[in-house]
Design a protein around this motif. Structure first.
Motif, short mmCIF file in Angstrom:
data_model
loop_
_atom_site.label_atom_id
_atom_site.label_comp_id
_atom_site.label_asym_id
_atom_site.label_seq_id
_atom_site.Cartn_x
_atom_site.Cartn_y
_atom_site.Cartn_z
N VAL A 60 24.95 21.75 -11.04
CA VAL A 60 24.04 21.87 -9.81
C VAL A 60 22.54 21.74 -10.36
CG1 VAL A 60 25.62 23.14 -8.68
CG2 VAL A 60 24.21 24.34 -9.98
N THR A 65 19.96 23.96 -5.69
CA THR A 65 21.22 24.34 -5.20
C THR A 65 21.63 25.58 -5.86
OG1 THR A 65 21.73 21.93 -5.16
CG2 THR A 65 23.56 23.46 -5.10
N LEU A 102 22.91 28.78 -3.48
CA LEU A 102 24.40 29.40 -3.79
C LEU A 102 24.23 30.86 -4.20
CD1 LEU A 102 25.95 26.48 -5.69
CD2 LEU A 102 26.52 27.10 -3.39
N ASN A 145 20.96 18.85 -1.73
CA ASN A 145 21.83 19.59 -2.93
C ASN A 145 22.19 18.70 -3.83
OD1 ASN A 145 24.63 19.09 -2.47
ND2 ASN A 145 24.09 19.71 -0.41
N SER A 146 22.49 19.06 -5.07
CA SER A 146 23.20 18.30 -6.02
C SER A 146 24.42 19.01 -6.67
CB SER A 146 22.10 17.98 -7.10
OG SER A 146 22.94 17.43 -8.12
N PHE A 147 25.55 18.62 -6.51
CA PHE A 147 26.51 19.49 -6.70
C PHE A 147 27.72 18.32 -7.31
CE2 PHE A 147 31.01 21.24 -5.85
CZ PHE A 147 30.67 22.69 -5.93
N TYR A 193 27.39 13.10 -5.07
CA TYR A 193 27.42 14.43 -5.67
C TYR A 193 26.75 15.42 -4.64
CZ TYR A 193 29.15 11.78 -9.38
OH TYR A 193 29.84 10.80 -10.30
N ARG A 194 27.27 15.86 -3.61
CA ARG A 194 26.40 16.59 -2.79
C ARG A 194 27.59 17.48 -1.97
NH1 ARG A 194 25.88 14.65 2.66
NH2 ARG A 194 26.93 12.55 2.69
N ILE A 195 27.33 18.71 -1.46
CA ILE A 195 28.09 19.58 -0.62
C ILE A 195 27.76 19.07 0.86
CG2 ILE A 195 28.25 21.96 0.40
CD1 ILE A 195 27.22 22.85 -2.46
N ILE A 234 30.94 22.84 -13.10
CA ILE A 234 30.48 22.16 -12.00
C ILE A 234 28.78 21.99 -12.31
CG2 ILE A 234 29.28 22.31 -9.56
CD1 ILE A 234 31.68 24.36 -9.12
#
Length: 160
Positions: A141, A145, A149, A38-40, A4-6, A139
Motif C-alpha cells: 500500500v 492508503t 486504513l 488508493n494503491s493496494f 491495484y486498488r480498492i 499487501i
C-alpha cells in the motif's frame, strides 16, 4: 497490468459498539478518500495470482486484524491476518489526541487547534508507517492508503 486498488471497503459492524458523530464523520471521510484514491496490491495469494481491483472487509477477530480480500465480483481471494499488539499503544494515543482535537475545535483558538492537529497527524503518520511494515510481503500500500486504513482500524477499536 493489474488494477491495484480498492473499489469497496466494509467494516465489521459487530466489532463496533459505539460511534460518536465525530468518529462517524472520520469513518465516512476515510472511506470516501480511500475509494477516491488508493494503491493496494495483494502480494501473497493462495492459488492463482490476482491483480485486482479488490473489495476488502476489515474486522477484529481474537485480538487480530483480519482483512478479507475479494475480487470485483465479491469472490473471496484471501484473508490477511495481522497481530494488533504493535498498534495498541498508538491506537490509545491516537484516540487521546483525537479527543483533544475535537475539544479544541469546539473551544480553542486556531493556533491551539493547529498544535493538537500536528500531534494527531504525527501519530497518524507513525501508525501508517507501522502498518506498511506489518503488511510487507502480504499487501503493498502507499502511505495515504495506509493512513486511511489506520483510521478505519481505529474505528474498529471503539468501545462505548
Amino acid at each position: 497490468m493489474g488494477d491495484y486498488r480498492i473499489i469497496d471497503v466494509q467494516l465489521d459492524d459487530r466489532t463496533i459498539l459505539w460511534r460518536s458523530a465525530d468518529i462517524e464523520q472520520e469513518r465516512r471521510v476515510a472511506i470516501f478518500d480511500l475509494l477516491e484514491g488508493n494503491s493496494f496490491r495483494l502480494v501473497t495469494t493462495r492459488g492463482a495470482p490476482h491483480d485486482g481491483p479488490y473489495r476488502i472487509r476489515l474486522r477484529v477477530e481474537d485480538g487480530r486484524l483480519a482483512i478479507d480480500i475479494a475480487d470485483s465480483d465479491s469472490e473471496h481471494i484471501e484473508t490477511i491476518v495481522l497481530a494488533l499488539s504493535p498498534f495498541r499503544r498508538v491506537i490509545r494515543e491516537y484516540f487521546a489526541v483525537c479527543e483533544s482535537y475535537y475539544q479544541a475545535i469546539r473551544q480553542s483558538t486556531a493556533s491551539q487547534i493547529e498544535t493538537v492537529d500536528m500531534a494527531r497527524r504525527g501519530i497518524h503518520n507513525a501508525a501508517a508507517e507501522t502498518l506498511i511494515e506489518r503488511l510487507s510481503g502480504k499487501i503493498e500500500v502507499d502511505f495515504d492508503t495506509a493512513r486511511r486504513l489506520f483510521t478505519l482500524i481505529c474505528v474498529l477499536h471503539i468501545r462505548g
